[in-house]
Each structure stands twice: as structure tokens, then as C-alpha cells.
Scaffold this active site. Sequence first.
Site, PDB file in Angstrom:
ATOM      1  N   HIS A  18       0.847  -1.190   0.000  1.00 51.76           N
ATOM      2  CA  HIS A  18       0.000   0.000   0.000  1.00 51.76           C
ATOM      3  C   HIS A  18       0.881   1.238   0.000  1.00 51.76           C
ATOM      4  O   HIS A  18       1.702   1.431   0.890  1.00 51.76           O
ATOM      5  CB  HIS A  18      -0.944   0.006   1.201  1.00 51.76           C
ATOM      6  CG  HIS A  18      -1.997  -1.053   1.116  1.00 51.76           C
ATOM      7  ND1 HIS A  18      -2.355  -1.838   2.179  1.00 51.76           N
ATOM      8  CD2 HIS A  18      -2.769  -1.458   0.062  1.00 51.76           C
ATOM      9  CE1 HIS A  18      -3.311  -2.681   1.792  1.00 51.76           C
ATOM     10  NE2 HIS A  18      -3.572  -2.467   0.513  1.00 51.76           N
ATOM     11  N   GLU A  21       1.692   3.782   3.056  1.00 50.44           N
ATOM     12  CA  GLU A  21       2.210   3.244   4.322  1.00 50.44           C
ATOM     13  C   GLU A  21       3.733   3.315   4.329  1.00 50.44           C
ATOM     14  O   GLU A  21       4.429   2.298   4.353  1.00 50.44           O
ATOM     15  CB  GLU A  21       1.651   1.830   4.521  1.00 50.44           C
ATOM     16  CG  GLU A  21       0.103   1.872   4.577  1.00 50.44           C
ATOM     17  CD  GLU A  21      -0.604   0.525   4.419  1.00 50.44           C
ATOM     18  OE1 GLU A  21       0.072  -0.524   4.455  1.00 50.44           O
ATOM     19  OE2 GLU A  21      -1.836   0.534   4.259  1.00 50.44           O
ATOM     20  N   ARG A  78      -3.326   4.708  -2.038  1.00 46.08           N
ATOM     21  CA  ARG A  78      -3.175   3.369  -1.461  1.00 46.08           C
ATOM     22  C   ARG A  78      -2.882   2.278  -2.495  1.00 46.08           C
ATOM     23  O   ARG A  78      -2.073   1.375  -2.249  1.00 46.08           O
ATOM     24  CB  ARG A  78      -4.468   3.035  -0.712  1.00 46.08           C
ATOM     25  CG  ARG A  78      -4.628   1.595  -0.241  1.00 46.08           C
ATOM     26  CD  ARG A  78      -5.970   1.448   0.458  1.00 46.08           C
ATOM     27  NE  ARG A  78      -6.392   0.079   0.666  1.00 46.08           N
ATOM     28  CZ  ARG A  78      -6.086  -0.657   1.744  1.00 46.08           C
ATOM     29  NH1 ARG A  78      -5.335  -0.159   2.694  1.00 46.08           N
ATOM     30  NH2 ARG A  78      -6.542  -1.893   1.850  1.00 46.08           N
ATOM     31  N   HIS A 148       2.741  -3.521   6.769  1.00 41.89           N
ATOM     32  CA  HIS A 148       1.792  -2.440   6.487  1.00 41.89           C
ATOM     33  C   HIS A 148       1.778  -1.431   7.631  1.00 41.89           C
ATOM     34  O   HIS A 148       2.465  -1.604   8.628  1.00 41.89           O
ATOM     35  CB  HIS A 148       0.369  -3.028   6.387  1.00 41.89           C
ATOM     36  CG  HIS A 148       0.165  -3.941   5.228  1.00 41.89           C
ATOM     37  ND1 HIS A 148      -0.594  -3.614   4.134  1.00 41.89           N
ATOM     38  CD2 HIS A 148       0.633  -5.191   4.986  1.00 41.89           C
ATOM     39  CE1 HIS A 148      -0.597  -4.625   3.279  1.00 41.89           C
ATOM     40  NE2 HIS A 148       0.142  -5.601   3.769  1.00 41.89           N
ATOM     41  N   GLU A 222       0.954  -4.569  11.090  1.00 42.64           N
ATOM     42  CA  GLU A 222       0.494  -3.188  10.945  1.00 42.64           C
ATOM     43  C   GLU A 222       1.315  -2.395  11.965  1.00 42.64           C
ATOM     44  O   GLU A 222       1.162  -2.573  13.169  1.00 42.64           O
ATOM     45  CB  GLU A 222      -1.002  -3.057  11.246  1.00 42.64           C
ATOM     46  CG  GLU A 222      -1.919  -3.790  10.266  1.00 42.64           C
ATOM     47  CD  GLU A 222      -2.144  -3.032   8.955  1.00 42.64           C
ATOM     48  OE1 GLU A 222      -1.658  -1.898   8.807  1.00 42.64           O
ATOM     49  OE2 GLU A 222      -2.806  -3.603   8.059  1.00 42.64           O
TER      50      GLU A 222
END
Lengths: 283, 287
Positions: A18, A21, A78, A148, A222
Site C-alpha cells: 500500500h 504506508e 493506497r 503495512h 500493521e
Amino acid sequence: MHQPFEGSQAIWMDCGIHAREWIAPAFCQYFVRQILQTYKTDAKMEAMMTNMDFYITPVLNVDGYMFSWKNSSTRLWRKNRSPGPSGDCYGTDLNRNFDANWGTIGVSSDCNSDIYPGRGPISEPEAQAVTYFVGSRKEDFLCFLTIHSYGQLLLIPYGHPDFTASNYNELMKVGEEAAEAILKVHGKKYRVGTSPAVLYPNSGSSRDWARMQDIPLTFTFELRDNGTYGFELPQEEIQPTCEEAYSGALHIITYAHDKTFNGAAATAAALWTTLLALGVHLM
Amino acid sequence: MGLRRAIVLVALMEVTWSLNVTTIGPETVSTDASAHPEPAEENTEQKEAAAAEEDVMATGELNPNHYPAQRAAKLVQHYLNARYGSPYKLFGLKEVHSGNAEEVADSGRKYQLEISVHEIISNTKEKCSAEVFFPSGAKQLSPQVQVSACEEILKLDAKSEEQALYQQYKTNKTVRTEERLPDSYGHIDPEMTPFWHLSIVASSFIMLKESTENTLYNVAQVANITQLATENDQLKFDCHVLLHEMVSQEIPQWKLLFTWSPAEGVKVLHTEQLPHVHEFEKRAKPN
């Protein structure tokens, strides 16, 4: 230093699926630097790098990432930059494009949507590249990590709420241990669980696809933060975020390694490789 | 390959295989490349339902790490910011300790939560109890939040800084941002930081109003904030914010008109959601 040969065990890590990020590509670079520094003095890292190949993709979604650097109005892009079916929309969410329950949940058929999964599974060149490369060597991979941001989470398969990984207990245990390792670095709490439990259901993710290839240890990281700065993480948080994520990733990788190369076998494998190399010189 | 090398290899292979190198995973199932994951024992009848909508809402004791409690708890953050936030006071959700959800006959769903809240600027933490109510029905009513047991964090005093800022911008100076807050690199000019906080506080009114059990909002970025003429002793601002909605991963954009003073706090006068524009694609007329 280690000659890859057919059938050697491997670790996969990708960053930057993405575009927005940005902390993720930074982490992949940090990870590579860290293992290349550490192996010189740390016997365990040296053994792991001898026994396994590390495949790291610092920026999987290159087009999207470059677009997000273009100017301030593109910063929060994104997806990738494939032209849409009609003339006026761009981009497919690469983490919905893999052939893993593709298009079933957590997607939108509107090509303007940030979770548009593409015209079909693996319609996108980036997803095709990973599918082909990892797919053609899937028995080799012990571990598949995809990085991410944001949210401070360690997510395990599957994104579809009706499916449970056969090694769910193992994934939760290793995930919780990795979160503990992360906490010890700078006190940041990372929550662990399946995507549908902890965050939201989804389909077509790279992690789910990898698990369906029987790669046993597949995790989505994440990274920081929890929403204060979100995607625009400040410079001073880059280093600490990378340090804690490294600790978590290393726990998973070490576990994967030790399961496969337990004790004596690890030494034998290392010895074998050294002798092979010597053998080359002797010829 | 030379014979000598082949012999060495074979000898070592004997050694390695005899040490029983285990391959991947304790209970790996099918190695079929197109293998489907194993269905869970329960919930097979929900397979059809799952494809379309969210599962049946979690009720009773909630796992504090899972999304239902987390999404409800985020509303407490938005409520505290809207109600008590200022240029020098901004709240964050630190942790969810426990949660409980129940249906309220014909009107909605109620969550009871034990959470830790964190005041970001003073870096103080406190445990709070909260109740979050999501009304049901077609009317799209806002969620309701009530908070108790966290008086200390709400009593935190930033009055002198607030007064100083208020006086400065009431008469002498005026705000008009050049850069987004934060910029692409996460940087905020220290002089703009109080206005970044104010924009988040004002945005919290929107995030609170727009939230449902199926959303999770954060402020992604403040595109710009402009100070307008002071009105009734309230500083007045026009700002353009980009929110991040986690579940859809969209970036909804809003314009807000709001006022602030140390005495009155933030009051939102007008909000407007901007259409989903892809500025780059819509190469309309060159400006």
C-alpha cells in the site's frame, strides 16, 4: 556468502503493498541493514543466514509509492496505478487482488474505491509477480511476512471469517510471543488475531494466499501508530518503530528456523554448505 | 560434478537425513496449490450471509482486543476531544480493558467499556468507564457517549497556554496554513501544532456523528486551516480535513466552520462533506 541452491529454505518479507504506508518500506530497509550487521557478531543470525535465504521486497507497489511522493495531494494514495475499466478511475488494491477467496468480502466493485480488488484475481502485475515467484518455490518458504501500517497489529490468516487456518493455535502463540518481544523494546502494545476478529474481514490478501500455499507462518504487520499521525508518521518515530518491528519479525523468523533446523541438523546443514564450498575450491 | 564431491555430498546427506529434519508444520493439510482453507466447525450456515454483510453483532462479554470493543472505545476518544479538547489538550485511546454489549429493545445497541485514556500533550493516562450507544433505525441518529470515573484527566489544566494563544490570535496574529498538518513526512511546524490540535477537536464532532459499529475514524491530515474574523469573542476558523475510515480505507474530506475560546471550547457552526474527487484524474481545466 551463502550460495542459494535448489530447495533451500527461505523467508519472505514484503513492504509497501500500500503506497501511503511509508513506514513499511523504511522497515524493510532497516531489516536488511540489521541482519547484515548482526550476522558478523551474532552466531544465531549467522546460522540462520547460512541455513535460509531471505527474500525481501522493500517496495512491492512501486508505481503507487512513487505516486504518493509526487506532491501533497497524492500522499494518501493506497492502490497501484493500473488504469481502471473506464477512463476515469485508477488503481487496484493489491492486497485484495490475490487468489485467496478473491472478491468475496471486504471489497468494493466500484473502481474508485480504495478496496477495489481488480477485474479478477491476480489481474495486477505486482500480484502476478509475487504469485509466480513464491508459488514456483512454495515448498521452500517457512515464513511469509507482509508489512503495512497503521494500527499496531499482528494479523494472522484468514481474512474471511468462515475459514480458520489449520495451525491457528500455533499462529496465535507465535504472534503473541512476537507482540511480547515488541512490547519489551519501547512499550508499544500490538494486538494479535485474525483480521476479521481484530480489524475487519477481507479477501484476496497476500498473506491469505501465502497460507493457502501451505507456507505455515504467515503474518501481516500493521506498524505504528494508532491514528494520531496515521500514515504520516514523524521522522523521530521511524527508528523506534523499526526497532520494535524487527524484534517481532525476528521472533517469528527464529521460530520458523528452529522448527526446521533443530540443533544438530542446523550444524550439519551449515557444515555441509561449508564443505561444499570447500569442495568447489578443491576441484 | 566431480566424483569426489559427489561422495562428500552423499556422505553428508546420510548424516543429515538420519537426524530427522522435520518439514513444515505439525498438521499441514493438502499440498494442492489451489487448496481452500479449512472451514470452521461452527458458522457454516453463515457462509452466504458473510459474503454480503457483517456477521451477527457480538453481544455479551467482548474480547477487548477485537474490533467491536475497539470501535466503540474510539468513540469515547472522539467524545472527549469534542467536549474537552483544546489547542493544548488532546485525548487518545490507550487501551481497552474490558467490554460488554447488549441489545436495547427496538432502539439500538449499548456498549459498556473499561478503557485507559491518554492525554497526549501532558502524557498522562487514566482509566475510565464509558457507555456508548449506537441507535438503530433508518433515521441515522448519532451515537451517544457517556463517561465516568476519569475526572483527573479532564481536570488537567492548560488554561494559561490557552489564554496566551487566544489573546495572541484574537488581536495580533492570524493563522493561514501553507503546509498540510502533518506534512507528508509527519512534520508539523511547532507554531501550527495548537491549530492541528484544534482541527482534530473540531473533526471529532464529525467523527462522532458519522460513526457506526461498522466504521473506525481517525484524522488523516489537515489540508488547511484559515482564521476568519473574531466573532463574539470567539476565534473563528475555516478548515479542510481529510479523515481516514479504516474499514473502507477511504479518505472522506470535510470542510468545517468552527469557533474556539478558552471559556467556550470548540463549537462547530457548519460542516460539509466534499465529493470524492480524484484531483489528479479529473484533469478538468488547467488552473
